[in-house]
Design an enzyme around this catalytic site. Sequence first.
Site, mmCIF file in Angstrom:
data_model
loop_
_atom_site.group_PDB
_atom_site.id
_atom_site.type_symbol
_atom_site.label_atom_id
_atom_site.label_comp_id
_atom_site.label_asym_id
_atom_site.label_seq_id
_atom_site.Cartn_x
_atom_site.Cartn_y
_atom_site.Cartn_z
ATOM 1 C CB SER B 9 67.885 -5.717 52.537
ATOM 2 O OG SER B 9 69.100 -6.009 51.873
ATOM 3 C CG HIS B 10 71.804 -1.300 50.682
ATOM 4 N ND1 HIS B 10 71.633 -1.151 52.036
ATOM 5 C CD2 HIS B 10 72.420 -0.179 50.247
ATOM 6 C CE1 HIS B 10 72.146 0.015 52.397
ATOM 7 N NE2 HIS B 10 72.627 0.621 51.341
ATOM 8 C CB SER B 11 69.971 -7.000 48.131
ATOM 9 O OG SER B 11 69.405 -8.150 47.547
ATOM 10 N N GLY B 47 69.961 -0.531 46.780
ATOM 11 C CA GLY B 47 69.752 0.742 47.476
ATOM 12 C C GLY B 47 68.545 0.620 48.375
ATOM 13 C CB SER B 74 72.350 4.378 53.136
ATOM 14 O OG SER B 74 72.400 3.246 52.314
#
Lengths: 218, 248
Positions: B9-11, B47, B74
């Site tokens: 995950s981005h987080s 990210g 992404s």
Amino acid sequence: MSMAAALDTQWALRWVQETARVVAENRALLIDLDRVIGDADHGENLDRGFSAVVAKLDAGDAPATPAAVLKQVAMTLMSTVGGAAGPLYGTAFLRAATSLGDAGEIDAAAAAGMIRAARDGIVARGKAEVGDKTMVDAWTPATESAETAAQAGATPPEVLAAAANAAHAGAVATEPLIARKGRASYLGERSAGHQDPGAVSTALILQAAAEAAGEGVA
Amino acid sequence: MSVGLVIVSHSAKIAEGVVELAAQMAPDVVLVAAGGVDDGGGPVRIGTSFDRVQAGIEQASGGDGVVVLTDLGSAVMTAEMVLEFLEPDARASVRLAQAALVEGAVAAAVQAQGGSSLDEVVRAAEAAVVSIRPEELEPFVSHAAAAPGSDAAPGASASPGGRTASGSWTLPNQMGLHTRPAATLATGLADLDADVTVNGVDGKSVMLLMSLGLGQGRTVTAEASGPDAQAAVDFIGQAVESGFGEPD
């Protein structure tokens, strides 16, 4: 600018330095562009990524070929950028490096081939097409102009300048488009009226490539 | 060893939270959180990181394969890059699931807990798409997701193995068909050679069973076809009538 230079390992290292400088200089612009249509992290992420690349190249043994420099760029961006630019530019530099093989110096055809390889890598990774309001809208005209210039007998630095100029025009032309890929696509019609930050950073990176070769960009 | 999962995950908090949630129902499955990005020791930011995903896959491998689940765009690209960098041998046992992160991770973890193969775990993740109809405030199942194996429709006489069975029971336990009972049913049915629907959804999918939102006193209706059809219906009947071992 200074005299046109050969596209050798020293050029590749200057390209990285120049990219880090120009990205830092345009950090606020990229952040602003990304704030209106994305998550406002593009300028910061790229600045951090290229700063890390410079630090890594300064700290380690000097790479032996242009390809080795570009591969180091790819690996560092992939680990440090975080946003979509990480895997996209990572893939671009990796494919560019692969296209160069172990050549010590890049001729005009190889320079155009390098840009084509980067562009194709980005398309394969991000699955975007021309007109989706992404960095592909800068990379595609850059590739076409570089190939046309190489076929017409341009020098390697002139090939890079042709790519950079076309990328700039491509980035400007993203302004009226509605985004169909990436975080901006959630905005729909509200994404029109601003240039795509990825297309703008692509133009900056290619401009840095040309200027590192002593070729000013219009 | 079962299939392991990597949650990208981005987080970092989302990745850790999804691992925490999935681990509740899959205590023996290796679940690795690969969220956020750092600069090598710095604070973790939003990210995705090639290095973190690569390390996560390494940590989760060693069992029957690895399924990688991702959130936004992404994260998918980063995971794809990591997969491309794997040696061919390692690459063969790693899959990228095209699934909703939370639902897919829970479904995959339960499937892996039951000792299912890599293919089955990926399928469980990708089938777990559940949405909420706000006007009813009761979970429902999308039609596409609700019809896995539509060849097992009720009344179908030409079922595989030629055998069918069915039954209906009332849920006696206070909590109804919540997560743990749903997992009990799905994992128990996973090993049986039968297509089973419970109130119209795939009985081998914990997410779909949960999405029925069946509370105490509601009716559970099972229809099964295939060689183990009767065993499947008997299993469900016993589990429901015992209230899954929970208080009335």
